[in-house]
Design a protein around this motif. Sequence first.
Motif, short mmCIF file in Angstrom:
data_model
loop_
_atom_site.label_atom_id
_atom_site.label_comp_id
_atom_site.label_asym_id
_atom_site.label_seq_id
_atom_site.Cartn_x
_atom_site.Cartn_y
_atom_site.Cartn_z
N THR A 40 23.88 38.34 90.54
CA THR A 40 22.48 38.07 90.26
C THR A 40 22.40 36.96 89.21
O THR A 40 23.10 36.99 88.20
CB THR A 40 21.76 39.34 89.74
N TYR A 41 21.56 35.95 89.49
CA TYR A 41 21.33 34.86 88.55
C TYR A 41 19.84 34.72 88.30
O TYR A 41 19.02 35.23 89.07
CB TYR A 41 21.89 33.53 89.10
N THR A 42 19.48 34.02 87.23
CA THR A 42 18.07 33.82 86.91
C THR A 42 17.68 32.37 87.11
O THR A 42 18.50 31.46 87.02
CB THR A 42 17.74 34.24 85.47
N SER A 44 14.32 29.49 86.23
CA SER A 44 13.10 29.19 85.49
C SER A 44 12.48 27.92 86.06
O SER A 44 13.20 26.97 86.40
CB SER A 44 13.39 29.00 84.00
N ASN A 63 13.26 32.92 83.59
CA ASN A 63 14.40 33.83 83.74
C ASN A 63 14.15 34.91 84.79
O ASN A 63 14.45 36.08 84.58
CB ASN A 63 14.77 34.46 82.39
N LEU A 64 13.64 34.50 85.95
CA LEU A 64 13.41 35.42 87.06
C LEU A 64 14.74 35.75 87.72
O LEU A 64 15.44 34.85 88.20
CB LEU A 64 12.48 34.79 88.09
N PRO A 65 15.14 37.04 87.75
CA PRO A 65 16.41 37.38 88.40
C PRO A 65 16.29 37.30 89.93
O PRO A 65 15.31 37.74 90.51
CB PRO A 65 16.67 38.81 87.95
#
Length: 108
Positions: A40-42, A44, A63-65
């Motif tokens: 999982t990455y975020t 912006s 920073n939306l996962p």
Amino acid sequence: NVFQTVTKVAPTNPVGIYTAPVGYTGVVLLAQAANVGAQTYTVSLAHERSVAGAAVTTEIIKNLPIESSDTANLLAGKLVLETGDILVLSANNESNVKFIGSILETLN
């Protein structure tokens, strides 16, 4: 009217990926990010405008996962970018978050 497709691998430091050209308004019709990695990455996405010579940044998504092998819509509707406005993108991984955007440029 001119349609533009913007693609970018999201960098770890915020970078402008689209600037509305002089004499045009850009209408962002679609903004999506895909996580092609195994974790999982975020991501912006922000809007930046110069006001009295200073950059004013307004976060759209911060920073939306995004889970592995998933995609996220970064806009709930359309976003109007006036001449000189910038879309700014970043992620917490330099190679696994890919952005695609569809923008309609209209002459002012």
